[in-house]
Design a protein around this motif. Structure first.
Motif, mmCIF file in Angstrom:
data_model
loop_
_atom_site.group_PDB
_atom_site.id
_atom_site.type_symbol
_atom_site.label_atom_id
_atom_site.label_comp_id
_atom_site.label_asym_id
_atom_site.label_seq_id
_atom_site.Cartn_x
_atom_site.Cartn_y
_atom_site.Cartn_z
ATOM 1 N N ILE A 16 -6.216 -11.164 15.565
ATOM 2 C CA ILE A 16 -5.211 -10.118 15.482
ATOM 3 C C ILE A 16 -5.053 -9.618 14.051
ATOM 4 O O ILE A 16 -4.873 -8.424 13.808
ATOM 5 C CB ILE A 16 -3.861 -10.654 15.999
ATOM 6 C CG1 ILE A 16 -3.956 -11.023 17.478
ATOM 7 C CG2 ILE A 16 -2.764 -9.628 15.787
ATOM 8 C CD1 ILE A 16 -4.160 -9.879 18.393
ATOM 9 N N LYS A 17 -5.148 -10.511 13.080
ATOM 10 C CA LYS A 17 -4.909 -10.116 11.690
ATOM 11 C C LYS A 17 -5.963 -9.145 11.165
ATOM 12 O O LYS A 17 -5.727 -8.456 10.178
ATOM 13 C CB LYS A 17 -4.866 -11.352 10.793
ATOM 14 C CG LYS A 17 -6.213 -12.003 10.541
ATOM 15 C CD LYS A 17 -6.120 -13.025 9.436
ATOM 16 C CE LYS A 17 -7.499 -13.476 8.972
ATOM 17 N NZ LYS A 17 -7.430 -14.342 7.797
ATOM 18 N N ASN A 18 -7.120 -9.087 11.815
ATOM 19 C CA ASN A 18 -8.191 -8.202 11.365
ATOM 20 C C ASN A 18 -8.206 -6.873 12.111
ATOM 21 O O ASN A 18 -9.221 -6.186 12.159
ATOM 22 C CB ASN A 18 -9.537 -8.907 11.471
ATOM 23 C CG ASN A 18 -9.671 -10.028 10.466
ATOM 24 O OD1 ASN A 18 -9.042 -10.003 9.411
ATOM 25 N ND2 ASN A 18 -10.464 -11.039 10.782
ATOM 26 N N HIS A 19 -7.066 -6.529 12.715
ATOM 27 C CA HIS A 19 -6.835 -5.186 13.243
ATOM 28 C C HIS A 19 -5.890 -4.498 12.258
ATOM 29 O O HIS A 19 -4.725 -4.870 12.144
ATOM 30 C CB HIS A 19 -6.208 -5.233 14.630
ATOM 31 C CG HIS A 19 -7.114 -5.781 15.688
ATOM 32 N ND1 HIS A 19 -7.468 -7.109 15.755
ATOM 33 C CD2 HIS A 19 -7.755 -5.169 16.724
ATOM 34 C CE1 HIS A 19 -8.282 -7.290 16.782
ATOM 35 N NE2 HIS A 19 -8.478 -6.145 17.371
ATOM 36 N N PHE A 20 -6.384 -3.512 11.545
ATOM 37 C CA PHE A 20 -5.635 -2.904 10.448
ATOM 38 C C PHE A 20 -4.977 -1.614 10.924
ATOM 39 O O PHE A 20 -5.635 -0.760 11.529
ATOM 40 C CB PHE A 20 -6.557 -2.651 9.259
ATOM 41 C CG PHE A 20 -7.260 -3.896 8.792
ATOM 42 C CD1 PHE A 20 -6.624 -4.808 7.977
ATOM 43 C CD2 PHE A 20 -8.554 -4.170 9.210
ATOM 44 C CE1 PHE A 20 -7.262 -5.967 7.566
ATOM 45 C CE2 PHE A 20 -9.207 -5.322 8.803
ATOM 46 C CZ PHE A 20 -8.553 -6.225 7.977
ATOM 47 N N VAL A 21 -3.690 -1.489 10.642
ATOM 48 C CA VAL A 21 -2.896 -0.365 11.134
ATOM 49 C C VAL A 21 -3.020 0.824 10.196
ATOM 50 O O VAL A 21 -2.812 0.699 8.987
ATOM 51 C CB VAL A 21 -1.423 -0.770 11.270
ATOM 52 C CG1 VAL A 21 -0.585 0.421 11.719
ATOM 53 C CG2 VAL A 21 -1.274 -1.919 12.258
ATOM 54 N N LEU A 22 -3.351 1.983 10.757
ATOM 55 C CA LEU A 22 -3.287 3.235 10.001
ATOM 56 C C LEU A 22 -1.894 3.825 10.080
ATOM 57 O O LEU A 22 -1.326 4.275 9.082
ATOM 58 C CB LEU A 22 -4.293 4.246 10.545
ATOM 59 C CG LEU A 22 -5.721 4.211 10.001
ATOM 60 C CD1 LEU A 22 -6.544 5.298 10.659
ATOM 61 C CD2 LEU A 22 -5.747 4.383 8.495
ATOM 62 N N GLY A 23 -1.325 3.851 11.275
ATOM 63 C CA GLY A 23 0.011 4.403 11.453
ATOM 64 C C GLY A 23 0.338 4.529 12.925
ATOM 65 O O GLY A 23 -0.405 4.068 13.796
ATOM 66 N N LEU A 34 0.833 -1.192 0.000
ATOM 67 C CA LEU A 34 0.000 0.000 0.000
ATOM 68 C C LEU A 34 0.875 1.251 0.000
ATOM 69 O O LEU A 34 1.957 1.257 0.602
ATOM 70 C CB LEU A 34 -0.909 0.018 1.234
ATOM 71 C CG LEU A 34 -1.938 -1.103 1.364
ATOM 72 C CD1 LEU A 34 -2.766 -0.899 2.624
ATOM 73 C CD2 LEU A 34 -2.842 -1.171 0.155
ATOM 74 N N PRO A 35 0.441 2.319 -0.647
ATOM 75 C CA PRO A 35 1.213 3.567 -0.592
ATOM 76 C C PRO A 35 1.177 4.152 0.822
ATOM 77 O O PRO A 35 0.176 4.030 1.538
ATOM 78 C CB PRO A 35 0.488 4.478 -1.583
ATOM 79 C CG PRO A 35 -0.898 3.926 -1.680
ATOM 80 C CD PRO A 35 -0.770 2.451 -1.481
ATOM 81 N N ILE A 36 2.266 4.766 1.225
ATOM 82 C CA ILE A 36 2.370 5.376 2.552
ATOM 83 C C ILE A 36 2.243 6.884 2.413
ATOM 84 O O ILE A 36 2.976 7.520 1.644
ATOM 85 C CB ILE A 36 3.711 5.003 3.225
ATOM 86 C CG1 ILE A 36 3.778 3.492 3.465
ATOM 87 C CG2 ILE A 36 3.882 5.753 4.540
ATOM 88 C CD1 ILE A 36 5.092 3.029 4.066
ATOM 89 N N ILE A 37 1.292 7.452 3.143
ATOM 90 C CA ILE A 37 1.055 8.898 3.116
ATOM 91 C C ILE A 37 2.020 9.571 4.089
ATOM 92 O O ILE A 37 2.158 9.152 5.239
ATOM 93 C CB ILE A 37 -0.396 9.214 3.502
ATOM 94 C CG1 ILE A 37 -1.373 8.543 2.537
ATOM 95 C CG2 ILE A 37 -0.633 10.711 3.543
ATOM 96 C CD1 ILE A 37 -2.822 8.634 2.968
ATOM 97 N N GLN A 74 1.391 7.237 7.439
ATOM 98 C CA GLN A 74 0.209 6.412 7.658
ATOM 99 C C GLN A 74 -0.260 5.819 6.336
ATOM 100 O O GLN A 74 0.105 6.294 5.255
ATOM 101 C CB GLN A 74 -0.921 7.187 8.320
ATOM 102 C CG GLN A 74 -1.504 8.312 7.492
ATOM 103 C CD GLN A 74 -2.642 9.013 8.223
ATOM 104 O OE1 GLN A 74 -3.784 8.562 8.183
ATOM 105 N NE2 GLN A 74 -2.308 10.112 8.905
ATOM 106 N N LEU A 75 -1.055 4.767 6.457
ATOM 107 C CA LEU A 75 -1.628 4.119 5.282
ATOM 108 C C LEU A 75 -2.961 4.761 4.947
ATOM 109 O O LEU A 75 -3.642 5.306 5.820
ATOM 110 C CB LEU A 75 -1.805 2.623 5.529
ATOM 111 C CG LEU A 75 -0.536 1.835 5.855
ATOM 112 C CD1 LEU A 75 -0.873 0.359 6.099
ATOM 113 C CD2 LEU A 75 0.490 1.955 4.736
ATOM 114 N N SER A 76 -3.335 4.668 3.692
ATOM 115 C CA SER A 76 -4.587 5.251 3.229
ATOM 116 C C SER A 76 -5.764 4.365 3.630
ATOM 117 O O SER A 76 -5.757 3.156 3.378
ATOM 118 C CB SER A 76 -4.553 5.411 1.710
ATOM 119 O OG SER A 76 -5.835 5.615 1.185
#
Length: 991
Positions: free
Chosen positions: A437-444, A176-179, A202-204
């Motif tokens: 745990i895998k379904n916790h998505f990191v924004l930043g 994913l692109p990183i903002i 952070q991720l989009s």
């Protein structure tokens, strides 16, 4: 031989359970040493197994959070009970000193020849052995390496010597692109050498949403329908918010060729056929997929309750005033709708036309009496501030419920390097998927000293576009995607920040209401009139912002309990106070931590000694592991430890607590506070406090709620709210107690309280903490985000997701099953596939007599069952475990495992059985603990005792404690003549 009363047709009869085979051919995993073996064959299965460790995955029952648990300073009282330790040390001096000799004698070392003899046979073995020691390689890491090397597709020539090559190959993945965005750094919170600004990463959220919607493994579990009016509520779509908001549920329905929208005022027929006025709050479906409508009643003067009628309201009724009724909201069928009505709510309209129906007051019930409040003191219906565009008729619609979580964690265990983890979850996933745990998505990650509002600005900008809807390619076709911020979760102080409210040490520091701090523990308050409402807060924020004088502006902030600047999240379509609920995990753990500390401080020396004796021999559930000593280390308990301790503390105290166990002055003070006639009633009051707390947390953490359990929750919250400040003065006006006032509202809004608790989210921190030592730490937030980005890309490929660059999945990654075992990224995928491959269990169904007499006895067995929603659970059975067994003609029954054995069938396959002793319900409740008493079956009882292992439905989900009420019990050796046991009604799985 097996007992003759066993029906061989019934063995392994349950269709929803399957045995998980390991280590034996077509057999259950039966571990630990064989206790005894009665066999005509030579025993080949007597090899010692390694000590069994139930909790090895990232997410498991023993997974712990790393952060502190309450508002007390963390400290360890290492010097308590030194007298006892010194006494034990003196006793040990009299014992002989022994040596542990690990090196083998010369004659015991196997012969080997070569360069590394007599220690190793060859270079490969020697090099691998030294490599393991050099880098401290874990067992799982080495097993993965061995599997890679022994794989037929492994080629030595493909192994590169420079690890940097892998870093370049990483860019081949669908990352994913990183903002990036430059934000200011606070000079007050960072070292003097820090710069004034720094880049944040952070991720989009749009890219994350696209990735999730194009992941077939995730999409098959997600729900995008209407709110559901279910008798049993467990998911977000069972709560009131989902059904009422057009961002998540269905906002319109056609009835008799007329479009009705959620929020419309209507005429309808009630269940008695009478024409009534009401407001359409939500368009729902029931469990049978039938449309239903949730209606808010509107009454005219004639229908008002007697105590509300009067001359003034009668006059108001003559100018078309009607009255809105707060809960409960009845459910009607679509056929009961008659027509639309036009009704105006006064504070939303400056000019009310003459002879127009209008509402200025709301009828509500408080303390079993009907009251009236201003209509402005009411949560606005989502239709009042949310509108969405109609999608194209031919396009599928996906509405996403986002859960934003923000919390700080100490990366290096010092303040200057703490990070703020910002994670997103999708409320469209069912509970069993959201707990992964895998379904916790990191924004930043928010670096220490940075401003959260500046950091989250890109997320807010994208969400404003997603609220309006956006066309995305989903599973190969265009789709209409709408996303809304459904809930913001955080601990107590950061939750206040995200709601724009001052923290809890302020005079009005509750983000849900405006009750002053000195009244937080006042009983029977009319909380509805003191709740915070988004539209009123907006007016207060406007007043603060327009005040030019700084001192006056500060006074207004104190008056309203608000921060000078609102949260940036307020730019999104949400009710800031309703959708930022109090977190039960932090609030409850903090409350228990304080109660534990206060209780331990009450103990006299005799009480401390008695408690430790009981503690060391208490029958703690096996899966808990070892808890710290509460006397010496009560400030070191993890939050999950505190929840577990609360489940057993009433039983611990009940075994020893008496008047002499308490410091006299403290006992007298409690006696005066509770107005007890005798001081010997004080110990019972303390035990009762723990009983109320344990009963309340069990209800709070219920995974399912019904109408009756909502009432039960309210009752238990009120009882706890009443007794704790009365017995313990330190609980007066404590924030953790005050939140009890609001938990019922949160439960109804989101279906359950566990849907918004952050216990599992806290465990996500541990993954990133584990990554930190393996990084260069120069730009830790970017390094962690890159690492997560790589893992997220691998997860997408493993799940069969589509790479947008090639518009197809990669089948090779889906075939790496063995490598991905025991990794949180694939924690649900390969456990299912492995189970399907190893599921060789069959019914015996023999028509002939059993000819084999081989019987082996074991201490432990493990297998897998399929629970609700196709969730697979690994079951571990130990001798002495308490289990639940469902028999055909009875409700659930309880037993204790006395034996585990396997028997060889005529088909040369092994079948596992258990021997149990039953618990018989006496129908009596313990007078103080309020738990049912059971009698353990006597020897010679004719109840069936031998069962196939697959009849076990629940193990370690029920807990019994021996009713030690006589001097016959010594430590862990219970009096065998006392067969009465107490069922722990407070036992539950918190995480």
């Amino acid at each position: 031989m097996l007992s003759e009363d066993i029906d061989m047709e019934d063995i392994n009869r349950n269709d929803n359970k399957s045995i998980y085979f390991q280590h034996y051919d077509n057999d259950i995993d039966l571990r630990d040493n064989v206790i005894d073996e009665s066999s005509d064959e030579d025993g080949d299965d007597d090899d010692e197994e390694k000590d069994y460790n139930e909790e090895e995955d990232y997410f498991n029952e023993e997974g712990e959070e790393e952060e502190g648990h309450n508002d007390d300073d963390e400290e360890e009282s290492h010097n308590d009970h030194n007298d006892e330790e010194e006494e034990e040390g003196n006793n040990n001096e009299n014992n002989d000193i022994h040596q542990i000799i690990e090196a083998l004698d010369k004659d015991e070392i196997p012969f080997c020849d070569g360069e590394f003899s007599p220690y190793f046979n060859d270079y490969t073995t020697t090099a691998l052995f030294c490599w393991l020691q050099k880098h401290n390689i874990s067992t799982k890491a080495y097993e993965d390496l061995a599997n890679i090397i022994h794989n037929p597709q492994f080629e030595l020539t493909h192994v590169v010597k420079n690890i940097r090559r892998f870093q370049s190959w990483r860019k081949h993945l669908p990352l994913l692109p990183i903002i990036t965005k430059s934000i200011k750094i606070s000079s007050k919170k960072t070292p003097a050498t820090s710069r004034g600004s720094k880049l944040s990463y952070q991720l989009s959220i749009s890219e994350i949403i696209w990735r999730v919607l194009n992941n077939p493994m995730l999409m098959r579990h997600m729900y995008f329908g209407l709110g559901i009016d279910s008798e049993t509520k467990s998911e977000f779509w069972h709560g009131t918010l989902w059904g009422e908001s057009s961002l998540f549920g269905q906002n319109e329905i056609i009835i008799s060729e007329v479009i009705y929208r959620s929020g419309d005022f209507v005429y309808y027929n009630d269940n008695n056929g009478h024409r009534r006025l009401g407001r359409l709050r939500a368009i729902l479906k029931n469990d049978n997929e039938d449309y239903q409508l949730r209606i808010q009643k509107i009454l005219n003067y004639d229908n008002l309750f007697g105590n509300l009628k009067g001359l003034s309201r009668q006059r108001h009724s003559l100018v078309e005033e009607v009255w809105l009724v707060d809960e409960p909201f009845p459910i009607i069928m679509t056929s009961q709708i008659l027509e639309k009505a036009t009704i105006l709510i006064t504070f939303q309209h400056q000019n009310i036309p003459k002879d127009s129906l209008h509402i200025t007051e709301v009828i509500y019930k408080c303390n079993d009496r009907w009251h009236i409040r201003d209509v402005k003191l009411l949560y606005q219906h989502p239709s009042d501030y949310i509108s969405i565009r109609d999608p194209p008729s031919s396009m599928p619609v996906y509405k996403l419920f986002l859960d934003l979580y923000y919390d700080d964690f100490g990366t290096f265990r010092n303040v200057y390097h703490s990070l703020g983890g910002v994670y997103v979850q999708f409320g469209n996933m069912p509970t069993h998927q959201r707990k992964l745990i895998k379904n916790h998505f990191v924004l930043g990650f928010v670096l220490f000293g940075r401003n959260f509002d500046e950091f989250i600005l890109p997320f807010v900008s994208e969400m404003k576009e997603l609220e309006k809807s956006k066309i995305m390619t989903v599973q190969g076709q265009n789709a209409w995607v709408i996303a809304g911020l459904g809930v913001v979760t955080a601990d107590l102080p950061q939750g206040n920040d995200l709601a724009g409210v001052l923290r809890h040490n302020a005079n009005k520091g509750c983000r849900t209401c405006t009750i002053k701090k000195e009244l937080w523990s006042s009983y029977n308050q009319d909380t509805v009139t003191t709740l915070r409402y988004h539209h009123i807060t907006n007016e207060e924020i406007l007043e603060i912002s327009q005040e030019p004088v700084t001192s006056r502006r500060d006074q207004l902030c104190t008056k309203y309990g608000l921060r000078q600047l609102p949260s940036i999240l307020d730019k999104l379509k949400r009710e800031r106070h309703l959708q930022a609920p109090q977190d039960i995990y932090h609030a409850t753990a903090g409350k228990i931590g304080r109660l534990l500390k206060l209780t331990c401080e009450l103990f006299s020396r005799e009480g401390e000694d008695d408690f430790i004796k009981i503690w060391k021999n208490f029958e703690i559930p096996k899966k808990w592991g070892n808890l710290p000593n509460p006397i010496s280390y009560h400030n070191s308990f993890m939050m999950s430890d505190l929840l577990r301790l609360a489940m057993i503390m009433p039983f611990l105290l009940n075994r020893f607590l008496k008047e002499s166990s308490l410091k006299h002055n403290e006992a007298v003070a409690i006696q005066q506070r509770i107005d007890a006639l005798r001081i010997n009633l004080v110990p019972k009051s303390i035990i009762s406090c723990w009983v109320y707390v344990a009963k309340t947390i069990k209800t709070i953490f219920n995974k399912e709620f019904t109408s009756d359990s909502y009432k039960e929750l309210q009752q238990y919250l009120e009882e706890e709210f009443s007794i704790l400040p009365k017995v313990f003065a330190n609980f007066v006006n404590l924030p953790n107690i005050h939140v009890n006032m609001h938990l019922l509202m949160h439960a109804k809004t989101f279906g359950t309280l566990t849907n918004t608790q952050v216990g599992i989210k806290e465990m996500v921190h541990r993954i990133f903490k584990g990554m930190v030592p393996k990084m260069n730490c120069k730009n830790i937030d970017l390094d962690l985000l890159k690492c997560y980005n790589t893992i997220f890309a691998i997860q997408h490929l493993v799940d069969g997701g589509i790479d947008p660059r090639f518009n197809r999945p990669c089948t090779g990654f889906t075939n790496l099953g063995q490598l991905f075992l025991n990794w949180y990224v694939t924690e649900d995928k390969y456990s299912i596939e492995e189970q399907a491959q190893n599921d060789d269990a069959e019914d015996m169904k023999f028509e002939a007599a059993l000819i084999n007499s081989s019987t082996s006895w074991y201490k432990l067995a493990s297998y897998t069952i399929e629970e609700k929603n196709s969730v697979l659970s690994k079951i571990h059975l130990h001798l002495g475990d308490f289990v639940t067994i469902y028999e055909e003609d009875h409700e659930e029954s309880y037993a204790i495992i006395k034996g585990i054995f396997r028997h060889k069938g005529n088909n040369d396959k092994y079948y596992a059985f258990i021997i149990v002793d039953w618990f018989e319900d006496t129908g009596i409740e313990h007078s103080l603990l309020k738990c049912p008493l059971y009698r353990l079956q006597a020897t010679g009882n004719k109840w069936r005792r031998i069962f196939p292992i697959t009849v076990i439905d629940n193990v370690q989900k029920v807990h019994f404690i021996h009713n030690c009420n006589s001097g016959g019990c010594q430590g862990s050796d219970h009096d065998t003549t006392n067969r009465i046991w107490i069922k722990n009604s407070f036992y539950f799985t918190a995480i």
